[in-house]
Design a protein around this motif. Structure first.
Motif, PDB file in Angstrom:
ATOM      1  N   ARG A 117       0.806  -1.234   0.000  1.00 13.03           N
ATOM      2  CA  ARG A 117       0.000   0.000   0.000  1.00 13.03           C
ATOM      3  C   ARG A 117       0.831   1.272   0.000  1.00 13.03           C
ATOM      4  N   ASP A 143      -4.987  -1.938  -1.012  1.00 13.85           N
ATOM      5  CA  ASP A 143      -5.331  -1.983   0.410  1.00 13.85           C
ATOM      6  C   ASP A 143      -5.318  -3.430   0.881  1.00 13.85           C
ATOM      7  N   TYR A 145      -6.088  -4.707   3.654  1.00 16.42           N
ATOM      8  CA  TYR A 145      -7.239  -5.114   4.457  1.00 16.42           C
ATOM      9  C   TYR A 145      -8.301  -5.811   3.603  1.00 16.42           C
ATOM     10  N   LYS A 146      -8.310  -5.485   2.303  1.00 17.86           N
ATOM     11  CA  LYS A 146      -9.320  -6.060   1.408  1.00 17.86           C
ATOM     12  C   LYS A 146      -8.867  -7.379   0.795  1.00 17.86           C
ATOM     13  N   PRO A 149      -9.402 -10.728  -3.693  1.00 18.75           N
ATOM     14  CA  PRO A 149     -10.448 -11.735  -3.889  1.00 18.75           C
ATOM     15  C   PRO A 149     -10.460 -12.359  -5.273  1.00 18.75           C
ATOM     16  N   PRO A 167      -8.773  -8.578   9.635  1.00 15.62           N
ATOM     17  CA  PRO A 167      -9.688  -8.239   8.541  1.00 15.62           C
ATOM     18  C   PRO A 167     -10.498  -9.464   8.088  1.00 15.62           C
ATOM     19  N   LYS A 168     -11.809  -9.336   8.123  1.00 19.48           N
ATOM     20  CA  LYS A 168     -12.675 -10.457   7.734  1.00 19.48           C
ATOM     21  C   LYS A 168     -12.461 -10.904   6.279  1.00 19.48           C
ATOM     22  N   PRO A 169     -12.181  -9.980   5.327  1.00 15.45           N
ATOM     23  CA  PRO A 169     -11.948 -10.442   3.955  1.00 15.45           C
ATOM     24  C   PRO A 169     -10.786 -11.430   3.845  1.00 15.45           C
ATOM     25  N   GLN A 173     -10.933 -15.331   2.366  1.00  8.95           N
ATOM     26  CA  GLN A 173     -10.171 -15.709   1.172  1.00  8.95           C
ATOM     27  C   GLN A 173      -9.260 -16.923   1.387  1.00  8.95           C
ATOM     28  N   GLU A 217      -4.783   1.393   6.050  1.00 12.34           N
ATOM     29  CA  GLU A 217      -5.895   1.186   5.137  1.00 12.34           C
ATOM     30  C   GLU A 217      -5.993   2.307   4.110  1.00 12.34           C
ATOM     31  N   ASP A 218      -6.750   2.015   3.043  1.00 11.80           N
ATOM     32  CA  ASP A 218      -7.198   3.014   2.064  1.00 11.80           C
ATOM     33  C   ASP A 218      -6.064   3.866   1.512  1.00 11.80           C
TER      34      ASP A 218
END
Length: 220
Positions: A117, A143, A145-146, A149, A167-169, A173, A217-218
């Protein structure tokens, strides 16, 4: 700013220092022979600023570009060992950084996808790794955190920065049977492993305290 691959070489002196580093890691409890072999082979000094060259094979973290660090070799070895992957497995790395951890995974025969990032680091490392013969399946500026996918699920996910929460993502994955290795905490972190035992069940283990730069993040 690293890298100095244009003018630097890997000398017998460097190779001897790596051998001593491997012995240090063995004394600290690293037992996976493939992890030790990779660390004994990869020229860590090429991933570092020339000002730290005398310390490249000391078991410590050191600064790199964009206010980030190259992780302590023990930390790299321990996280890689906890992934418990084999040649050909797919792994998502969150935090490409200098590319040293990426190189360890690639040297061990993994199929590596990696996200960074910090744009400055992303540009440097994307050019640098192929110069050493290391080619990831995909290096992405984005990012962490994402996750990633579009190429999920993964046999393993490794996070190389301190995350204040999981992070849930990233959990989503993972393949069933896959492991997420992530340092969790604000100022210091607990090395945590989540094993996906079933589509809905995760088993959690903790492996002691570490210190990482924060996972941000971001940034894209």
């Amino acid at each position: 700013m690293f890298p100095y691959f244009v003018t630097m070489k890997d000398t017998p002196k460097h190779q001897g220092l790596r051998k001593k580093l491997v012995q240090t890691l063995e004394r600290k409890g690293i037992a996976n022979p493939e992890v030790l072999k990779a660390i004994g082979y990869i020229p860590r000094h090429l991933f570092m600023d020339s000002g730290f060259l005398d310390h490249a094979y000391v078991d410590k973290a050191f600064p790199i570009a964009a206010d980030q660090t190259i992780s302590q070799p023990y930390t790299v070895a321990r996280q890689t060992e906890l992934l418990d992957l084999k040649r050909g497995d797919t792994v998502l790395e969150i935090g490409t950084g200098s590319g040293y951890q990426t190189a360890v995974l690639l040297e061990m025969g993994m199929q590596v996808y990696s996200i960074e990032r910090q744009h400055e680091l992303f540009k440097i490392t994307k050019r640098f790794l192929p110069k050493l013969g290391y080619r990831a399946k995909k290096l992405v500026f984005g990012d962490g955190y994402k996750g990633l996918p579009e190429t999920a699920p993964y046999d393993g996910i490794i996070v190389t920065a301190g995350a204040p929460y999981v992070p849930k993502p990233l959990l989503a994955q993972l393949k069933v049977g896959g492991k997420l290795v992530i340092p969790v905490g604000e100022h210091s972190q607990i090395m945590t492993v989540f094993n996906r035992a079933s589509p809905t069940n995760f088993e959690k283990e903790e492996f002691g305290e570490f210190r990482f730069v924060p996972l941000l993040e971001d940034k894209n």
